[in-house]
Design an enzyme around this catalytic site. Structure first.
Site, PDB file in Angstrom:
ATOM      1  N   ARG A  25       0.828  -1.214   0.000  1.00 17.30           N
ATOM      2  CA  ARG A  25       0.000   0.000   0.000  1.00 17.30           C
ATOM      3  C   ARG A  25       0.857   1.257   0.000  1.00 17.30           C
ATOM      4  O   ARG A  25       0.599   2.191  -0.766  1.00 17.30           O
ATOM      5  CB  ARG A  25      -0.968   0.014   1.187  1.00 17.30           C
ATOM      6  CG  ARG A  25      -2.058  -1.048   1.086  1.00 17.30           C
ATOM      7  CD  ARG A  25      -2.958  -1.039   2.288  1.00 17.30           C
ATOM      8  NE  ARG A  25      -2.159  -1.271   3.504  1.00 17.30           N
ATOM      9  CZ  ARG A  25      -2.561  -1.000   4.735  1.00 17.30           C
ATOM     10  NH1 ARG A  25      -3.760  -0.494   4.956  1.00 17.30           N
ATOM     11  NH2 ARG A  25      -1.792  -1.261   5.772  1.00 17.30           N
ATOM     12  N   ASN A  43      -6.044  -2.861   1.838  1.00 18.41           N
ATOM     13  CA  ASN A  43      -5.984  -4.311   1.972  1.00 18.41           C
ATOM     14  C   ASN A  43      -7.398  -4.864   2.022  1.00 18.41           C
ATOM     15  O   ASN A  43      -8.310  -4.217   2.541  1.00 18.41           O
ATOM     16  CB  ASN A  43      -5.261  -4.703   3.264  1.00 18.41           C
ATOM     17  CG  ASN A  43      -3.764  -4.528   3.186  1.00 18.41           C
ATOM     18  OD1 ASN A  43      -3.187  -4.450   2.106  1.00 18.41           O
ATOM     19  ND2 ASN A  43      -3.127  -4.458   4.336  1.00 18.41           N
TER      20      ASN A  43
END
Length: 97
Positions: A25, A43
């Site tokens: 990320r 996520n």
């Protein structure tokens, strides 16, 4: 011929493989910001990572290509990309928790 008024494109991405716990990320956020893109990355419960990326077509395509590899510790199995409707309210690129 390109001009500054060309509309942005948006793509929803689903990245699978070993992509959680490897800074995927943060890597996506850094890469998206460097390309001038807006959107988000998060996520998912199934172990995948999803993202919405929006900006100039060439920059979006560059991020999609880079997502195939991701950060060094990632092992990407697939990047599935589907077109999305551009969202004029998106500002910056964030990580969703």
């Amino acid at each position: 011929m390109s001009d500054n008024t060309s509309p942005d494109v948006a793509h929803h991405l689903r990245i699978t493989g070993r992509v959680q716990g490897v800074s995927y990320r943060a890597w996506t956020q850094d890469r998206a910001r460097s390309l001038g893109l807006s959107g988000w990355v998060q996520n998912e419960a199934d172990g995948s990572v999803t993202a919405l990326v929006q900006g100039p077509e060439e920059a979006v395509a560059a991020l999609i290509r880079a997502a195939q590899d991701g950060p060094t510790a990632a092992r990407v199995s697939a990047v599935n990309s589907t077109e999305a409707a551009p969202d004029d309210t998106l500002i910056g690129f964030g990580i969703r928790r």
